[in-house]
Design an enzyme around this catalytic site. Structure first.
Site, PDB file in Angstrom:
ATOM      1  N   SER A 183      40.604  24.712  22.144  1.00 22.94           N
ATOM      2  CA  SER A 183      39.805  23.817  22.985  1.00 22.94           C
ATOM      3  C   SER A 183      40.056  24.112  24.471  1.00 22.94           C
ATOM      4  O   SER A 183      39.130  24.308  25.261  1.00 22.94           O
ATOM      5  CB  SER A 183      40.187  22.365  22.645  1.00 22.94           C
ATOM      6  OG  SER A 183      39.754  21.480  23.632  1.00 22.94           O
ATOM      7  N   LYS A 187      37.625  26.831  27.242  1.00 30.39           N
ATOM      8  CA  LYS A 187      37.036  26.305  28.488  1.00 30.39           C
ATOM      9  C   LYS A 187      37.595  27.034  29.704  1.00 30.39           C
ATOM     10  O   LYS A 187      36.890  27.339  30.662  1.00 30.39           O
ATOM     11  CB  LYS A 187      37.317  24.800  28.609  1.00 30.39           C
ATOM     12  CG  LYS A 187      36.483  23.986  27.642  1.00 30.39           C
ATOM     13  CD  LYS A 187      36.814  22.520  27.722  1.00 30.39           C
ATOM     14  CE  LYS A 187      38.200  22.217  27.224  1.00 30.39           C
ATOM     15  NZ  LYS A 187      38.471  20.882  26.785  1.00 30.39           N
TER      16      LYS A 187
HETATM   17  N1  URA Z   1      42.624  18.762  26.278  1.00 23.48           N
HETATM   18  C1  URA Z   1      41.593  19.524  25.831  1.00 23.48           C
HETATM   19  O1  URA Z   1      40.760  19.996  26.613  1.00 23.48           O
HETATM   20  N2  URA Z   1      41.512  19.748  24.513  1.00 23.48           N
HETATM   21  C2  URA Z   1      42.388  19.261  23.615  1.00 23.48           C
HETATM   22  O2  URA Z   1      42.244  19.528  22.443  1.00 23.48           O
HETATM   23  C3  URA Z   1      43.455  18.466  24.082  1.00 23.48           C
HETATM   24  C4  URA Z   1      43.556  18.232  25.441  1.00 23.48           C
END
Ligand code: URA
Length: 435
Positions: A183, A187
């Site tokens: 995750s 990003k």
């Molecule tokens: N922050 C995120 O962007 N993803 C997660 O899974 C946990 C914290």
């Protein structure tokens, strides 16, 4: 291929193939695989984990579910910092202008508060006029001009994570090392930085409650990020107490400016400067963290980061005069105080309980669509390690409304831990992890 077979393979602890992971993620983003099957898969991952190879494939496929930020034509180096989430954590607001003053560009894409943890975008939104939703052209222009730009994720950056994170949040599958790794990294790689510093928090106010789990997450972020061609350093930092002396949206922006003016709380400055020092190393401006830290301290003393912070407010549509006029006074009228119930030592103010009380006060939110208050929050007059006398002021508390205040106060009283003898100072930075 069928989603149910992929779920059962993971439930049995098998390593999933690239095709299986791709089928699941691709099908989910396309709306062909329903939430309930992806929830079951996420729960299977939660219990069975993923190998480093599976985690890398998941990260790469999530990244490829959307667009990446194009920073071509802007001179770097591009280095960003990401925290795994904490209470009172405003280090991003302080370190971005510090490293920008040293010639490093920080393309910062941040999130909003969710659950007990705060969100950089909600803090910035508390500045009158400040816009946190920039289009790509504006983001690039401000990054080139100020050395850093702050925005939320555009809807076409990693759509797989937007869907998956919202699902994990309501299915008890957030605290999984491979899912958090994929995750966060998908990003961060999408935003275009060449190198990344991770602030991996452990403790009551963090997703990872103990240091050993925090270290596993840090190692996974470093290994997966390195495999994707990024230079990465992670610091394992303590989140058992809120960071700094303020918790709240406007309050934390105000405290960030205090830090840039040389009036920062010791714990907050320590974590901020150690993170910034690593950014300076990764940006090629210092040979090691000690030199990086010296450069950051010299930059702070020059006043340039403060100027850049205020310049960025203007660049993003904020009203600097109004912001400075509101400093020290922009507080909700619904307020109370927490005073010491006995004499002795204050050993800790529990970050987890403060974070949850913050949601009741209006600082944070339980659901993504909830609004937050700019003026709610807490000022800590004493924290762990202080001696106290009964009746001493420990916290000033501001709430959005009376109901929120009534819900938060018992939790805040309960968050204060007393001791008869002095407790040893907590080590704020436990470890540095790199490839
Ligand atoms: N922050 C995120 O962007 N993803 C997660 O899974 C946990 C914290």
């Amino acid at each position: 291929m069928r989603a149910v077979d992929i779920i059962m393979n993971k439930r049995a602890g098998k390593e999933l193939s690239r095709e299986e992971i791709g089928f699941l993620i691709g099908g989910y983003v396309a709306g062909e695989i329903p939430d309930y099957q992806v929830s079951a898969w996420a729960m299977a991952v939660f219990f069975q984990g993923m190998s480093p190879a599976e985690t890398a494939v998941l990260t790469e496929l999530m990244l490829k579910s959307g667009n990446t930020m194009d920073l071509s034509g802007i001179s770097g180096p591009f280095v960003d910092k990401h925290s795994t989430g904490g209470v009172g954590d405003k280090t991003s607001l302080i370190l971005a202008p510090i490293v920008a003053a040293l010639g490093i560009k920080d393309p910062m894409m941040s999130g909003r508060a969710l659950g007990h943890t705060g969100g950089t975008l909600d803090k910035l939104d508390a500045i009158p006029g400040y816009r946190t939703s920039l289009d790509i052209a504006e983001f690039r222009r401000i990054l080139a001009k100020d050395g850093f730009a702050m925005t939320g994720q555009t809807k076409d950056i990693v759509p797989a994570d937007r869907l998956l994170y919202a699902l994990r949040d309501v299915t008890g599958t957030v605290e999984s090392v491979p899912l958090i790794t994929a995750s966060i990294l998908s990003k961060k790689v999408a935003e275009g930085a060449d190198a990344l510093v991770f602030d991996v928090k452990f403790g009551s106010g963090a997703f990872m409650k103990d240091a050993a789990d925090g270290e596993k997450l840090a190692r996974s972020l470093v290994d997966t990020g390195t495999a994707m061609g990024k230079r990465i350093i992670a610091l394992l930092t303590d989140m058992n107490e809120p960071l700094g002396n303020m918790m709240g949206n406007f309050l934390e922006v105000e405290e960030s400016l205090d830090c840039l003016e040389g009036k920062g709380a010791a714990d907050l400055m320590e974590v901020t400067l150690e993170l910034a020092a690593r950014m300076v190393v990764l940006g090629g401006k210092a040979k090691d963290a000690a030199e990086g830290r010296r450069l950051c301290e010299d930059a702070l003393a020059s006043g340039k980061p403060r100027d850049l912070f205020l310049a960025n407010i203007v660049s993003q549509g904020g009203d600097v005069k109004k912001f400075l006029d509101l400093r020290g006074t922009y507080r909700s009228p619904v307020s109370a105080e927490i005073r010491a119930e006995k004499s002795g030592f204050l050993s800790r103010i529990d970050a987890w309980k403060v974070g949850h009380a913050g949601v009741d006060l209006g600082v944070g939110r339980n659901r993504t669509e909830d609004a937050v208050s700019p003026t709610a929050g807490i000022q800590f007059h004493r924290k762990g390690g202080h001696s106290i006398a009964a009746g001493d002021l420990i916290m000033s508390v501001w709430a959005r409304d009376e109901a929120g205040l009534a819900a938060a106060l018992p939790q805040l009283r309960d968050a204060v831990e007393y001791a008869e003898t002095e407790t040893p100072a907590r080590r704020l930075i436990l470890k540095e992890i790199q490839s």
